[in-house]
Design a protein around this motif. Structure first.
Motif, short mmCIF file in Angstrom:
data_model
loop_
_atom_site.label_atom_id
_atom_site.label_comp_id
_atom_site.label_asym_id
_atom_site.label_seq_id
_atom_site.Cartn_x
_atom_site.Cartn_y
_atom_site.Cartn_z
N LEU A 74 0.85 -1.18 0.00
CA LEU A 74 0.00 0.00 0.00
C LEU A 74 0.89 1.24 0.00
O LEU A 74 1.74 1.42 0.87
CB LEU A 74 -0.89 -0.01 1.24
CG LEU A 74 -1.92 -1.14 1.29
CD1 LEU A 74 -2.59 -1.17 2.66
CD2 LEU A 74 -2.95 -0.96 0.21
N LYS A 75 0.68 2.10 -0.98
CA LYS A 75 1.57 3.25 -1.14
C LYS A 75 1.18 4.41 -0.22
O LYS A 75 2.02 5.06 0.36
CB LYS A 75 1.55 3.73 -2.60
CG LYS A 75 2.15 2.73 -3.55
CD LYS A 75 2.08 3.21 -4.97
CE LYS A 75 2.60 2.16 -5.93
NZ LYS A 75 2.41 2.53 -7.31
N PHE A 76 -0.11 4.67 -0.12
CA PHE A 76 -0.56 5.86 0.59
C PHE A 76 -1.23 5.50 1.92
O PHE A 76 -2.23 6.08 2.29
CB PHE A 76 -1.55 6.65 -0.28
CG PHE A 76 -0.97 7.06 -1.58
CD1 PHE A 76 -0.07 8.12 -1.65
CD2 PHE A 76 -1.28 6.39 -2.75
CE1 PHE A 76 0.49 8.51 -2.84
CE2 PHE A 76 -0.73 6.78 -3.96
CZ PHE A 76 0.17 7.84 -4.00
N ALA A 77 -0.66 4.53 2.61
CA ALA A 77 -1.29 4.09 3.85
C ALA A 77 -0.34 4.34 5.02
O ALA A 77 0.86 4.46 4.85
CB ALA A 77 -1.62 2.61 3.76
N SER A 78 -0.93 4.38 6.19
CA SER A 78 -0.13 4.57 7.39
C SER A 78 0.63 3.28 7.72
O SER A 78 0.36 2.22 7.16
CB SER A 78 -1.02 4.97 8.56
OG SER A 78 -1.85 3.87 8.91
N LYS A 79 1.54 3.41 8.63
CA LYS A 79 2.36 2.25 9.03
C LYS A 79 1.48 1.15 9.61
O LYS A 79 1.68 -0.03 9.31
CB LYS A 79 3.39 2.72 10.06
CG LYS A 79 4.32 1.64 10.54
CD LYS A 79 5.32 2.20 11.54
CE LYS A 79 6.18 1.09 12.08
NZ LYS A 79 7.11 1.58 13.10
N GLU A 80 0.48 1.52 10.40
CA GLU A 80 -0.40 0.53 11.02
C GLU A 80 -1.23 -0.21 9.97
O GLU A 80 -1.44 -1.42 10.04
CB GLU A 80 -1.33 1.20 12.05
CG GLU A 80 -0.63 1.72 13.29
CD GLU A 80 -0.02 3.11 13.07
OE1 GLU A 80 -0.34 3.77 12.05
OE2 GLU A 80 0.78 3.53 13.92
N THR A 81 -1.70 0.54 8.98
CA THR A 81 -2.50 -0.07 7.91
C THR A 81 -1.66 -1.04 7.10
O THR A 81 -2.09 -2.14 6.77
CB THR A 81 -3.09 1.02 7.00
OG1 THR A 81 -3.82 1.94 7.81
CG2 THR A 81 -4.02 0.41 5.97
N LYS A 82 -0.44 -0.64 6.76
CA LYS A 82 0.46 -1.52 6.02
C LYS A 82 0.77 -2.78 6.82
O LYS A 82 0.80 -3.88 6.28
CB LYS A 82 1.77 -0.80 5.69
CG LYS A 82 1.65 0.27 4.65
CD LYS A 82 2.99 0.94 4.41
CE LYS A 82 2.88 2.10 3.46
NZ LYS A 82 4.16 2.79 3.26
N GLN A 83 0.99 -2.60 8.11
CA GLN A 83 1.31 -3.73 8.98
C GLN A 83 0.13 -4.70 9.06
O GLN A 83 0.30 -5.91 8.96
CB GLN A 83 1.69 -3.20 10.37
CG GLN A 83 2.47 -4.16 11.20
CD GLN A 83 2.97 -3.48 12.47
OE1 GLN A 83 2.34 -2.56 13.00
NE2 GLN A 83 4.12 -3.92 12.95
N THR A 84 -1.06 -4.16 9.23
CA THR A 84 -2.28 -4.99 9.29
C THR A 84 -2.44 -5.75 7.98
O THR A 84 -2.71 -6.96 7.98
CB THR A 84 -3.51 -4.10 9.54
OG1 THR A 84 -3.33 -3.37 10.74
CG2 THR A 84 -4.77 -4.93 9.64
N ASP A 85 -2.26 -5.06 6.87
CA ASP A 85 -2.38 -5.69 5.55
C ASP A 85 -1.38 -6.83 5.40
O ASP A 85 -1.74 -7.92 4.95
CB ASP A 85 -2.17 -4.64 4.46
CG ASP A 85 -2.18 -5.25 3.08
OD1 ASP A 85 -3.23 -5.77 2.67
OD2 ASP A 85 -1.12 -5.20 2.40
#
Length: 178
Positions: A74-85
């Protein structure tokens, strides 16, 4: 049949003195052998060059075209969102591998249907990721993303349970027939 054989015999008798029966020079065989050896050497180099060219092409493809199946970050996501993904994606891939490993003629239909359903869920997830890139992070988009990931995981768990149930039923039937 006799007529044909007689005609052939007569033909060969007429041509008897016209055959080329001259003996070849002793050096002829030697020159011919040397030429054949040279041709074989050329063929070997051609084979080596073709193998080398193939290896170069394969390396070029591997280096310049990265694996399309790799998970897009994910390019435009926060660190938490990327980690969850990434965490959910690893779990999903692991369960998909388990399902594919259990594929057999008895449960082939279940596995194929599950893979089709996963493709649909994956395409929905790609749409959600696109929305995330376009609109940025918002609670409804994050909720939709997490919901899709949870749906995929629970779906795969259900598929694994169904496969295990069919395997148990098969084992039970086998035990009763003995």
């Amino acid at each position: 049949m006799k007529n044909e054989n007689e005609k052939l015999d007569q033909l060969f008798e007429n041509l008897e003195n016209q055959w080329d029966v001259q003996e070849l020079n002793e050096q002829h065989f030697k020159r011919f052998s040397e030429k054949m050896v040279l041709k074989k050497r050329k063929r070997n180099f051609g084979l080596i060059y073709s193998i080398a060219a193939s290896v170069v092409v394969m390396l070029g493809i591997a280096l310049f075209y990265p694996n399309a199946e790799k998970h897009k970050e994910l390019k435009f996501a926060s660190k938490e969102t990327k980690q969850t993904d990434s965490i959910f994606t690893v779990l999903i891939e692991h369960q998909l591998e388990q399902i594919k490993a259990k594929k057999s003629p008895e449960n082939e239909k279940i596995v194929n249907d599950a893979l089709l359903q996963m493709k649909a869920l994956d395409s929905d997830y790609e749409k959600i990721k696109h929305e995330l890139e376009v609109n940025g992070e918002s609670k409804p988009i994050i909720y939709a993303m997490i919901s899709n990931l949870q749906t995929r995981i629970s779906f795969l768990q259900n598929v694994l349970q169904r496969i295990e149930e069919t395997e148990k039923l098969k084992n039970l039937k086998d035990e009763k027939t003995i």
